[in-house]
Design a protein around this motif. Structure first.
Motif, PDB file in Angstrom:
ATOM      1  N   PRO A 160       0.806  -1.219   0.000  1.00  0.00           N
ATOM      2  CA  PRO A 160       0.000   0.000   0.000  1.00  0.00           C
ATOM      3  C   PRO A 160       0.840   1.270   0.000  1.00  0.00           C
ATOM      4  CG  PRO A 160      -0.044  -1.037   2.164  1.00  0.00           C
ATOM      5  CD  PRO A 160       0.640  -1.993   1.235  1.00  0.00           C
ATOM      6  N   TYR A 161       2.060   1.210   0.535  1.00  0.00           N
ATOM      7  CA  TYR A 161       2.895   2.410   0.559  1.00  0.00           C
ATOM      8  C   TYR A 161       3.391   2.742  -0.844  1.00  0.00           C
ATOM      9  CZ  TYR A 161       5.841   6.024   2.552  1.00  0.00           C
ATOM     10  OH  TYR A 161       6.385   7.243   2.870  1.00  0.00           O
ATOM     11  N   ALA A 162       3.777   1.728  -1.589  1.00  0.00           N
ATOM     12  CA  ALA A 162       4.260   1.953  -2.951  1.00  0.00           C
ATOM     13  C   ALA A 162       3.140   2.366  -3.898  1.00  0.00           C
ATOM     14  CB  ALA A 162       4.936   0.691  -3.476  1.00  0.00           C
ATOM     15  N   SER A 163       1.908   1.955  -3.612  1.00  0.00           N
ATOM     16  CA  SER A 163       0.807   2.236  -4.539  1.00  0.00           C
ATOM     17  C   SER A 163       0.120   3.576  -4.275  1.00  0.00           C
ATOM     18  CB  SER A 163      -0.234   1.106  -4.490  1.00  0.00           C
ATOM     19  OG  SER A 163      -0.919   1.094  -3.255  1.00  0.00           O
ATOM     20  N   LEU A 164       0.489   4.249  -3.175  1.00  0.00           N
ATOM     21  CA  LEU A 164      -0.069   5.567  -2.868  1.00  0.00           C
ATOM     22  C   LEU A 164       1.004   6.637  -3.077  1.00  0.00           C
ATOM     23  CD1 LEU A 164      -1.988   4.756   0.461  1.00  0.00           C
ATOM     24  CD2 LEU A 164      -2.925   4.830  -1.868  1.00  0.00           C
ATOM     25  N   HIS A 165       0.641   7.725  -3.724  1.00  0.00           N
ATOM     26  CA  HIS A 165       1.607   8.801  -3.976  1.00  0.00           C
ATOM     27  C   HIS A 165       2.006   9.435  -2.649  1.00  0.00           C
ATOM     28  CE1 HIS A 165       3.587  12.314  -5.541  1.00  0.00           C
ATOM     29  NE2 HIS A 165       3.355  11.939  -6.783  1.00  0.00           N
ATOM     30  N   THR A 171      -5.850  11.586  -3.214  1.00  0.00           N
ATOM     31  CA  THR A 171      -5.778  10.217  -3.732  1.00  0.00           C
ATOM     32  C   THR A 171      -7.166   9.680  -4.068  1.00  0.00           C
ATOM     33  OG1 THR A 171      -3.725   9.689  -2.557  1.00  0.00           O
ATOM     34  CG2 THR A 171      -5.172   7.840  -3.093  1.00  0.00           C
ATOM     35  N   LEU A 172      -8.143   9.950  -3.184  1.00  0.00           N
ATOM     36  CA  LEU A 172      -9.496   9.434  -3.401  1.00  0.00           C
ATOM     37  C   LEU A 172     -10.281  10.281  -4.401  1.00  0.00           C
ATOM     38  CD1 LEU A 172     -10.510   8.427   0.249  1.00  0.00           C
ATOM     39  CD2 LEU A 172      -9.501   7.011  -1.542  1.00  0.00           C
ATOM     40  N   SER A 173      -9.958  11.573  -4.476  1.00  0.00           N
ATOM     41  CA  SER A 173     -10.687  12.477  -5.386  1.00  0.00           C
ATOM     42  C   SER A 173     -10.268  12.301  -6.838  1.00  0.00           C
ATOM     43  CB  SER A 173     -10.457  13.933  -4.981  1.00  0.00           C
ATOM     44  OG  SER A 173     -10.894  14.191  -3.680  1.00  0.00           O
ATOM     45  N   GLU A 174      -9.019  11.906  -7.060  1.00  0.00           N
ATOM     46  CA  GLU A 174      -8.467  11.871  -8.410  1.00  0.00           C
ATOM     47  C   GLU A 174      -9.274  11.027  -9.389  1.00  0.00           C
ATOM     48  OE1 GLU A 174      -3.951  12.666  -9.524  1.00  0.00           O
ATOM     49  OE2 GLU A 174      -4.271  10.655  -8.717  1.00  0.00           O
ATOM     50  N   PRO A 175      -9.662   9.770  -9.026  1.00  0.00           N
ATOM     51  CA  PRO A 175     -10.468   8.999  -9.990  1.00  0.00           C
ATOM     52  C   PRO A 175     -11.789   9.687 -10.343  1.00  0.00           C
ATOM     53  CG  PRO A 175      -9.676   7.597  -8.199  1.00  0.00           C
ATOM     54  CD  PRO A 175      -9.376   8.993  -7.801  1.00  0.00           C
ATOM     55  N   LEU A 176     -12.381  10.380  -9.379  1.00  0.00           N
ATOM     56  CA  LEU A 176     -13.641  11.080  -9.635  1.00  0.00           C
ATOM     57  C   LEU A 176     -13.430  12.211 -10.627  1.00  0.00           C
ATOM     58  CD1 LEU A 176     -14.996  11.289  -5.970  1.00  0.00           C
ATOM     59  CD2 LEU A 176     -15.497   9.545  -7.697  1.00  0.00           C
ATOM     60  N   ALA A 177     -12.318  12.945 -10.474  1.00  0.00           N
ATOM     61  CA  ALA A 177     -12.027  14.057 -11.390  1.00  0.00           C
ATOM     62  C   ALA A 177     -11.765  13.536 -12.802  1.00  0.00           C
ATOM     63  CB  ALA A 177     -10.822  14.838 -10.879  1.00  0.00           C
ATOM     64  N   ILE A 178     -10.987  12.452 -12.915  1.00  0.00           N
ATOM     65  CA  ILE A 178     -10.659  11.896 -14.230  1.00  0.00           C
ATOM     66  C   ILE A 178     -11.913  11.446 -14.964  1.00  0.00           C
ATOM     67  CG2 ILE A 178      -9.534   9.929 -15.383  1.00  0.00           C
ATOM     68  CD1 ILE A 178      -7.342  10.142 -13.185  1.00  0.00           C
ATOM     69  N   HIS A 179     -12.865  10.892 -14.209  1.00  0.00           N
ATOM     70  CA  HIS A 179     -14.084  10.347 -14.820  1.00  0.00           C
ATOM     71  C   HIS A 179     -15.276  11.308 -14.727  1.00  0.00           C
ATOM     72  CE1 HIS A 179     -12.632   6.168 -15.584  1.00  0.00           C
ATOM     73  NE2 HIS A 179     -11.739   6.545 -14.707  1.00  0.00           N
ATOM     74  N   ALA A 180     -14.991  12.560 -14.348  1.00  0.00           N
ATOM     75  CA  ALA A 180     -16.014  13.621 -14.299  1.00  0.00           C
ATOM     76  C   ALA A 180     -17.214  13.222 -13.447  1.00  0.00           C
ATOM     77  CB  ALA A 180     -16.461  13.992 -15.714  1.00  0.00           C
ATOM     78  N   VAL A 181     -16.922  12.657 -12.276  1.00  0.00           N
ATOM     79  CA  VAL A 181     -17.964  12.294 -11.318  1.00  0.00           C
ATOM     80  C   VAL A 181     -18.062  13.410 -10.271  1.00  0.00           C
ATOM     81  CG1 VAL A 181     -18.699  10.616  -9.585  1.00  0.00           C
ATOM     82  CG2 VAL A 181     -17.519   9.841 -11.655  1.00  0.00           C
ATOM     83  N   ARG A 203      -4.427  13.792   5.719  1.00  0.00           N
ATOM     84  CA  ARG A 203      -3.158  13.200   6.098  1.00  0.00           C
ATOM     85  C   ARG A 203      -2.448  12.673   4.853  1.00  0.00           C
ATOM     86  NH1 ARG A 203      -4.118   9.803  11.756  1.00  0.00           N
ATOM     87  NH2 ARG A 203      -5.168  11.482  12.892  1.00  0.00           N
ATOM     88  N   TYR A 204      -1.169  12.372   5.034  1.00  0.00           N
ATOM     89  CA  TYR A 204      -0.347  11.803   3.970  1.00  0.00           C
ATOM     90  C   TYR A 204      -0.082  10.327   4.281  1.00  0.00           C
ATOM     91  CZ  TYR A 204       0.439  16.559   2.339  1.00  0.00           C
ATOM     92  OH  TYR A 204       0.252  17.831   1.845  1.00  0.00           O
ATOM     93  N   PRO A 205       0.268   9.528   3.262  1.00  0.00           N
ATOM     94  CA  PRO A 205       0.472   8.094   3.503  1.00  0.00           C
ATOM     95  C   PRO A 205       1.442   7.775   4.636  1.00  0.00           C
ATOM     96  CG  PRO A 205       0.358   8.496   1.152  1.00  0.00           C
ATOM     97  CD  PRO A 205       0.331   9.842   1.814  1.00  0.00           C
ATOM     98  N   HIS A 206       2.517   8.572   4.780  1.00  0.00           N
ATOM     99  CA  HIS A 206       3.503   8.254   5.822  1.00  0.00           C
ATOM    100  C   HIS A 206       2.958   8.469   7.231  1.00  0.00           C
ATOM    101  CE1 HIS A 206       4.232  12.656   5.645  1.00  0.00           C
ATOM    102  NE2 HIS A 206       4.568  12.511   6.909  1.00  0.00           N
ATOM    103  N   GLN A 207       1.817   9.154   7.329  1.00  0.00           N
ATOM    104  CA  GLN A 207       1.200   9.386   8.631  1.00  0.00           C
ATOM    105  C   GLN A 207       0.220   8.285   9.023  1.00  0.00           C
ATOM    106  OE1 GLN A 207      -0.171  13.400   7.424  1.00  0.00           O
ATOM    107  NE2 GLN A 207       1.023  14.205   9.137  1.00  0.00           N
TER     108      GLN A 207
END
Length: 249
Positions: free
Chosen positions: A88-93, A101-111, A134-138
């Motif tokens: 999960p650490y490598a797969s999250l920016h 991270t959670l908003s990005e797919p919605l923006a790409i697909h205009a949701v 928060r950030y992934p390292h937190q």
């Protein structure tokens, strides 16, 4: 829901040909959880990557919902099929907040309705909304994997491809994450294709399992066969015996 027929995947590595997957077929019904198990290098993760378009298909056919997958996969595929990776650490920016991270797919697909969807996604995977910024390292490893699962579900896909989703986690957190995935599958009617090297995990999660060795399918078993140790091949039996002391029941 998932149909794979005669799949072969061949790589070129250091000047030689590597046959990662050879003539593998499987079928997963809607709402079913199907496991791929085998030692490292058996080709199980390559099958998931081939379905997603991340590995070169040299032969065979892949269908989702009865329709051939397009090349390249495109937005329509992403709305139906998502993948959860091992680490999960490598797969999250690392420099993106959980909110981004959670908003990005919605923006790409205009949701639309982003705020509400992000907060609901966190609630669905058992994380407080205070984690949004928060950030992934937190986050702990288990919390990061919950975020990765939430991200995979943002577009409300029908199929989740799960590549060793708990192997990087501690044993207690592993069980929590598997229970979370089981609950989400029941609630949403999801179809799972799950990779693991551990038959105990597959026994806990899957209705059927395909045992892989050296890129080939060795044996397919039902959960009842697995629970009763009814293996037909020596290789499947050796995997079972190695995992027996870790069975989750």
């Amino acid at each position: 829901m998932i149909g794979v027929r005669g799949l072969s995947v061949t790589f070129q590595s250091k000047g030689r040909e590597v046959r990662a997957v050879e003539d593998v077929s499987l079928s997963v019904a809607k709402g079913e959880s199907f496991g791929l198990v085998g030692e490292s290098g058996s080709g199980k993760s390559t099958i998931l990557r081939a379905i997603c378009g991340l590995a070169p298909v040299t032969a065979g056919e892949i269908e989702i919902g009865g329709a051939p997958v397009p090349t390249p996969r495109g937005k329509g595929f992403a709305e139906r099929v998502q993948m959860v990776f091992q680490d999960p650490y490598a797969s999250l920016h690392p420099r993106h907040t959980i909110d981004r991270t959670l908003s990005e797919p919605l923006a790409i697909h205009a949701v639309g309705d982003t705020d509400q969807r992000v907060m609901q996604a966190l609630a669905d995977v058992g994380l407080p909304t205070s984690f949004r910024f928060r950030y992934p390292h937190q986050l702990s490893g288990g919390q990061r994997q919950r975020v990765a699962i939430a991200r995979a579900l943002m577009l409300q896909p029908q199929v989740l491809l799960l590549d060793e989703p708990t192997s990087a986690l501690d044993a207690s957190v592993q069980a929590e994450t598997l229970n979370l995935l089981s609950r989400l599958r029941d609630e949403r009617g999801l179809t799972f294709l799950m990779v693991s090297h551990d038959l105990a995990v597959i026994d806990h999660m899957c209705d059927r399992v395909l045992v892989m060795q050296h890129g080939r399918a060795v044996e397919e078993m039902s959960r009842a066969d697995l629970a009763a140790a009814r293996m037909k091949t020596d290789y499947a039996r050796s995997l079972f015996e190695a995992s027996a002391d870790r069975m989750l029941g």
